[in-house]
Design a protein around this motif. Structure first.
Motif, PDB file in Angstrom:
ATOM      1  N   ASN A 250      82.394  14.841  35.771  1.00  0.00           N
ATOM      2  CA  ASN A 250      83.285  13.711  35.526  1.00  0.00           C
ATOM      3  C   ASN A 250      82.981  12.561  36.487  1.00  0.00           C
ATOM      4  O   ASN A 250      82.900  11.397  36.090  1.00  0.00           O
ATOM      5  N   ASN A 251      82.818  12.887  37.753  1.00  0.00           N
ATOM      6  CA  ASN A 251      82.543  11.857  38.756  1.00  0.00           C
ATOM      7  C   ASN A 251      81.217  11.164  38.498  1.00  0.00           C
ATOM      8  O   ASN A 251      81.086   9.950  38.661  1.00  0.00           O
ATOM      9  N   ALA A 252      80.221  11.952  38.088  1.00  0.00           N
ATOM     10  CA  ALA A 252      78.912  11.364  37.785  1.00  0.00           C
ATOM     11  C   ALA A 252      79.018  10.404  36.615  1.00  0.00           C
ATOM     12  O   ALA A 252      78.446   9.312  36.634  1.00  0.00           O
ATOM     13  N   LEU A 253      79.742  10.814  35.579  1.00  0.00           N
ATOM     14  CA  LEU A 253      79.890   9.954  34.406  1.00  0.00           C
ATOM     15  C   LEU A 253      80.674   8.694  34.746  1.00  0.00           C
ATOM     16  O   LEU A 253      80.300   7.595  34.327  1.00  0.00           O
ATOM     17  N   LYS A 254      81.744   8.829  35.538  1.00  0.00           N
ATOM     18  CA  LYS A 254      82.551   7.659  35.893  1.00  0.00           C
ATOM     19  C   LYS A 254      81.726   6.641  36.675  1.00  0.00           C
ATOM     20  O   LYS A 254      81.824   5.430  36.445  1.00  0.00           O
ATOM     21  N   ALA A 255      80.913   7.134  37.584  1.00  0.00           N
ATOM     22  CA  ALA A 255      80.066   6.220  38.368  1.00  0.00           C
ATOM     23  C   ALA A 255      79.048   5.535  37.467  1.00  0.00           C
ATOM     24  O   ALA A 255      78.807   4.323  37.582  1.00  0.00           O
ATOM     25  N   ASP A 256      78.446   6.315  36.568  1.00  0.00           N
ATOM     26  CA  ASP A 256      77.452   5.744  35.662  1.00  0.00           C
ATOM     27  C   ASP A 256      78.103   4.779  34.682  1.00  0.00           C
ATOM     28  O   ASP A 256      77.509   3.771  34.295  1.00  0.00           O
ATOM     29  N   TRP A 257      79.329   5.101  34.285  1.00  0.00           N
ATOM     30  CA  TRP A 257      80.064   4.237  33.359  1.00  0.00           C
ATOM     31  C   TRP A 257      80.294   2.862  33.976  1.00  0.00           C
ATOM     32  O   TRP A 257      80.086   1.830  33.328  1.00  0.00           O
ATOM     33  N   GLU A 258      80.734   2.824  35.229  1.00  0.00           N
ATOM     34  CA  GLU A 258      80.981   1.544  35.898  1.00  0.00           C
ATOM     35  C   GLU A 258      79.690   0.747  36.032  1.00  0.00           C
ATOM     36  O   GLU A 258      79.683  -0.478  35.856  1.00  0.00           O
ATOM     37  N   ARG A 259      78.622   1.443  36.360  1.00  0.00           N
ATOM     38  CA  ARG A 259      77.320   0.777  36.488  1.00  0.00           C
ATOM     39  C   ARG A 259      76.885   0.198  35.151  1.00  0.00           C
ATOM     40  O   ARG A 259      76.440  -0.949  35.058  1.00  0.00           O
ATOM     41  N   TRP A 260      77.015   1.001  34.083  1.00  0.00           N
ATOM     42  CA  TRP A 260      76.617   0.554  32.754  1.00  0.00           C
ATOM     43  C   TRP A 260      77.479  -0.621  32.290  1.00  0.00           C
ATOM     44  O   TRP A 260      76.963  -1.597  31.745  1.00  0.00           O
ATOM     45  N   LYS A 261      78.767  -0.537  32.493  1.00  0.00           N
ATOM     46  CA  LYS A 261      79.686  -1.581  32.033  1.00  0.00           C
ATOM     47  C   LYS A 261      79.376  -2.910  32.708  1.00  0.00           C
ATOM     48  O   LYS A 261      79.378  -3.964  32.068  1.00  0.00           O
ATOM     49  N   GLN A 262      79.084  -2.867  34.019  1.00  0.00           N
ATOM     50  CA  GLN A 262      78.751  -4.090  34.744  1.00  0.00           C
ATOM     51  C   GLN A 262      77.451  -4.692  34.221  1.00  0.00           C
ATOM     52  O   GLN A 262      77.354  -5.909  34.002  1.00  0.00           O
ATOM     53  N   ASN A 263      76.437  -3.835  34.004  1.00  0.00           N
ATOM     54  CA  ASN A 263      75.170  -4.320  33.459  1.00  0.00           C
ATOM     55  C   ASN A 263      75.367  -4.916  32.073  1.00  0.00           C
ATOM     56  O   ASN A 263      74.796  -5.970  31.733  1.00  0.00           O
ATOM     57  N   MET A 264      76.155  -4.244  31.232  1.00  0.00           N
ATOM     58  CA  MET A 264      76.405  -4.713  29.869  1.00  0.00           C
ATOM     59  C   MET A 264      77.040  -6.097  29.888  1.00  0.00           C
ATOM     60  O   MET A 264      76.606  -7.014  29.177  1.00  0.00           O
TER      61      MET A 264
END
Length: 310
Positions: A250-264
């Motif tokens: 869950n923590n890995a996905l949440k971190a990746d999600w924030e990174r992806w959302k910012q890039n998007m």
């Protein structure tokens, strides 16, 4: 069978060279994406372009098709290389550095420990579809994805339709200028004016072609890539069902999600801003072209009037 050559640069110390070129088939990219998904089931893996990318815009195997897909595949590799975790994946390193026969041999090997762990995580996720008390952030994430999916798909369809209509307009405008040149041959008193109109149309035609290129290079690839991303991101609902059984996932996905959302957000904003600037430049150029022509015609008319009076 299509091969795609990619020139790559890296500053990573574990590579034997800082620059190298590889030739890979589309199936090789599919293999790499599959291995990344197996090894990192809680991360957002960049999407691959479809085998027949942007259907209807370019014909398969012509130069435009090959170049469009080459750029998309190169972007896929850059996405992985820029990712803080995926860039260290062993299969990715093999993909970049191995000779064709070495890659074929490596592909025949079974999944490693990380891949087996990834498959286990997915199996757990599938077995917990009935869990109701999922973390709230995953519910919000899923709601965002559903809305994003609808909007980005609509923007993608509209963008492609605009591009198609722009191309049709461009093809017709290319025929419009020569007609005025032919017309001028039979209108002695209108030769300069008709040739002037033809010249303006030619300049606007070139500006339109430049704007079309900007649309196909700046906006369409970004929007379409995020259409593919939105389909990939449906996995977050599955991961959300794991709850505290895989808290690290869950923590890995949440971190990746924030990174992806910012890039998007940054990339889509940049794409639309660049396209807006292209449009402003296009209309300013066309307006200046016609204003210059009208001014020259007005000056010519004043000169003729003055000569008639004298």
């Amino acid at each position: 069978m299509l091969f795609f050559s990619h020139f790559l640069q890296t500053s990573r110390g574990e590579f034997d060279s800082s620059e190298f070129e590889v030739r890979r088939r589309y199936q090789d990219f599919l293999w790499l994406k599959g291995r990344l998904e197996e090894a990192h089931p809680t991360l957002i893996i960049p999407p691959l372009p479809e085998k027949f990318i942007v259907k209807g815009m370019v014909e398969r195997f012509n130069d435009d098709f090959i170049e469009t897909r080459r750029k998309a595949l190169h972007k896929f590799l850059n996405r992985i290389a820029d990712h803080p975790t995926l860039t260290f994946n062993e299969d990715f390193k093999v993909f970049l550095t191995a000779q064709a026969w070495e890659l074929s041999s490596h592909k025949k090997q079974g999944p490693g420990l990380l891949s087996r762990m990834g498959q286990t995580v997915r199996a757990v996720a599938s077995s917990m579809r009935g869990v109701k008390n999922r973390p709230e952030e995953f519910v919000d994430m899923n709601n965002f994805i559903e809305t994003f999916n609808q909007k980005i798909n609509l923007i993608d369809k509209i963008s492609q339709r605009i591009y198609k209509e722009e191309r049709e307009y461009f093809e017709e405008m290319k025929e419009y200028g020569p007609i005025h040149i032919l017309w001028s041959a039979s209108e002695e008193d209108l030769v300069d004016s008709l040739k002037g109109v033809a010249g303006c149309i030619d300049k606007c035609c070139k500006a339109t072609e430049k704007r079309m290129f900007g649309l196909s290079e700046t906006l369409l690839p970004v929007v379409h890539e995020y259409v593919l991303y939105s389909e990939t991101l449906m996995l977050t609902e599955e991961i959300g069902k794991l709850e505290d059984k895989v808290e690290c996932a869950n923590n890995a996905l949440k971190a990746d999600w924030e990174r992806w959302k910012q890039n998007m957000q940054n990339e889509i904003k940049s794409a639309f801003t660049d396209m807006a600037e292209e449009n402003i430049s296009y209309y300013e150029q066309c307006l200046a072209t016609w204003e210059s022509f009208l001014t020259s015609q007005t000056d010519l008319h004043l000169e003729e009037t003055s000569e008639d009076k004298s």
